[in-house]
Design a protein around this motif. Structure first.
Motif, mmCIF file in Angstrom:
data_model
loop_
_atom_site.group_PDB
_atom_site.id
_atom_site.type_symbol
_atom_site.label_atom_id
_atom_site.label_comp_id
_atom_site.label_asym_id
_atom_site.label_seq_id
_atom_site.Cartn_x
_atom_site.Cartn_y
_atom_site.Cartn_z
ATOM 1 N N ALA A 20 0.832 -0.870 -0.010
ATOM 2 C CA ALA A 20 0.063 0.035 -0.006
ATOM 3 C C ALA A 20 0.799 1.092 -0.084
ATOM 4 O O ALA A 20 0.392 2.285 -0.029
ATOM 5 C CB ALA A 20 -0.832 0.109 1.297
ATOM 6 N N GLY A 21 2.155 1.167 0.024
ATOM 7 C CA GLY A 21 2.993 2.368 -0.010
ATOM 8 C C GLY A 21 3.494 2.301 1.231
ATOM 9 O O GLY A 21 3.231 1.739 2.402
ATOM 10 N N MET A 22 4.512 3.268 1.459
ATOM 11 C CA MET A 22 5.175 3.534 2.848
ATOM 12 C C MET A 22 3.873 4.320 3.783
ATOM 13 O O MET A 22 3.335 5.129 2.889
ATOM 14 C CB MET A 22 6.488 4.070 2.590
ATOM 15 C CG MET A 22 7.361 3.306 2.045
ATOM 16 S SD MET A 22 9.214 3.759 2.176
ATOM 17 C CE MET A 22 9.333 5.283 1.970
ATOM 18 N N PRO A 23 4.006 4.275 4.951
ATOM 19 C CA PRO A 23 3.071 5.016 5.583
ATOM 20 C C PRO A 23 3.211 6.487 5.702
ATOM 21 O O PRO A 23 4.624 6.634 5.548
ATOM 22 C CB PRO A 23 3.272 4.180 7.234
ATOM 23 C CG PRO A 23 3.745 2.928 6.878
ATOM 24 C CD PRO A 23 4.521 3.035 5.627
ATOM 25 N N GLU A 24 2.280 7.420 5.770
ATOM 26 C CA GLU A 24 2.464 8.702 5.496
ATOM 27 C C GLU A 24 2.120 9.091 6.923
ATOM 28 O O GLU A 24 1.139 9.012 7.455
ATOM 29 C CB GLU A 24 1.533 9.397 4.679
ATOM 30 C CG GLU A 24 1.690 9.056 3.126
ATOM 31 C CD GLU A 24 2.868 9.738 2.781
ATOM 32 O OE1 GLU A 24 2.905 11.028 2.996
ATOM 33 O OE2 GLU A 24 3.806 9.481 2.132
ATOM 34 N N ILE A 25 3.164 9.973 7.508
ATOM 35 C CA ILE A 25 3.160 10.364 8.998
ATOM 36 C C ILE A 25 3.317 12.066 8.856
ATOM 37 O O ILE A 25 4.057 12.604 8.133
ATOM 38 C CB ILE A 25 4.424 10.021 9.813
ATOM 39 C CG1 ILE A 25 4.600 8.451 9.675
ATOM 40 C CG2 ILE A 25 4.077 10.335 11.235
ATOM 41 C CD1 ILE A 25 3.345 7.709 10.159
ATOM 42 N N SER A 26 2.147 12.357 9.398
ATOM 43 C CA SER A 26 2.207 13.793 9.656
ATOM 44 C C SER A 26 2.664 14.372 10.828
ATOM 45 O O SER A 26 2.743 13.815 12.035
ATOM 46 C CB SER A 26 0.602 14.415 9.763
ATOM 47 O OG SER A 26 0.629 15.855 9.952
ATOM 48 N N VAL A 27 3.749 15.231 10.808
ATOM 49 C CA VAL A 27 4.624 15.753 11.985
ATOM 50 C C VAL A 27 4.503 17.199 12.169
ATOM 51 O O VAL A 27 4.717 18.076 11.295
ATOM 52 C CB VAL A 27 6.320 15.538 11.389
ATOM 53 C CG1 VAL A 27 7.170 15.939 12.812
ATOM 54 C CG2 VAL A 27 6.632 14.082 11.330
ATOM 55 N N ARG A 28 3.990 17.591 13.434
ATOM 56 C CA ARG A 28 3.787 19.064 13.631
ATOM 57 C C ARG A 28 4.688 19.378 14.724
ATOM 58 O O ARG A 28 5.048 18.848 15.599
ATOM 59 C CB ARG A 28 2.217 19.023 14.375
ATOM 60 C CG ARG A 28 1.164 18.776 13.502
ATOM 61 C CD ARG A 28 -0.127 18.898 14.458
ATOM 62 N NE ARG A 28 -1.254 18.812 13.416
ATOM 63 C CZ ARG A 28 -2.387 18.205 13.616
ATOM 64 N NH1 ARG A 28 -2.512 18.333 15.134
ATOM 65 N NH2 ARG A 28 -3.508 17.831 12.953
ATOM 66 N N LEU A 29 5.339 20.732 14.258
ATOM 67 C CA LEU A 29 6.557 21.195 14.991
ATOM 68 C C LEU A 29 5.878 22.248 15.887
ATOM 69 O O LEU A 29 4.976 23.248 15.344
ATOM 70 C CB LEU A 29 7.499 21.527 14.183
ATOM 71 C CG LEU A 29 7.936 20.472 13.109
ATOM 72 C CD1 LEU A 29 8.898 21.023 12.046
ATOM 73 C CD2 LEU A 29 8.633 19.559 13.906
#
Length: 103
Positions: A20-29
């Protein structure tokens, strides 16, 4: 019997072969990290089974100036602090929080 395309590949099997592809991770700074990176939020693709420690390493690889902050950074997923060995899932939102001094 499953349908096959012109190449003889069973319908739906391409996704299984490619994943399914590489997991997408949202990173909030937060706080000063935004100024160092130049963004409030980043989207990262990490390998399946990646941990917070690997995410931190990736952040430093992409933004070397973050290395000075690394020992003191805290990370949260779903608004809960998580340890470096926490395994990330596709769609996770990781909040990266530098130490905050008050007075």
């Amino acid at each position: 019997m499953a349908q096959r395309d012109d190449l003889g590949i069973e319908a739906g099997s391409v996704e299984l072969l490619l994943g399914a592809g590489m997991p997408e991770i949202s990173v909030r700074l937060y706080a000063g990290l935004q100024g160092v990176v130049g963004a409030r939020e980043l989207m990262l693709s990490l390998p399946a089974g990646a941990t917070i420690a690997q995410l931190r390493d990736r952040l430093v690889a992409d933004h070397p100036m973050l290395e000075a902050f690394l020992p003191a950074l805290a990370c949260a997923v779903a608004e809960e602090m998580v340890p470096p060995e926490h395994i990330l899932a596709d769609g996770d939102v990781v909040e990266v929080i530098p130490p905050i001094a008050g007075g």
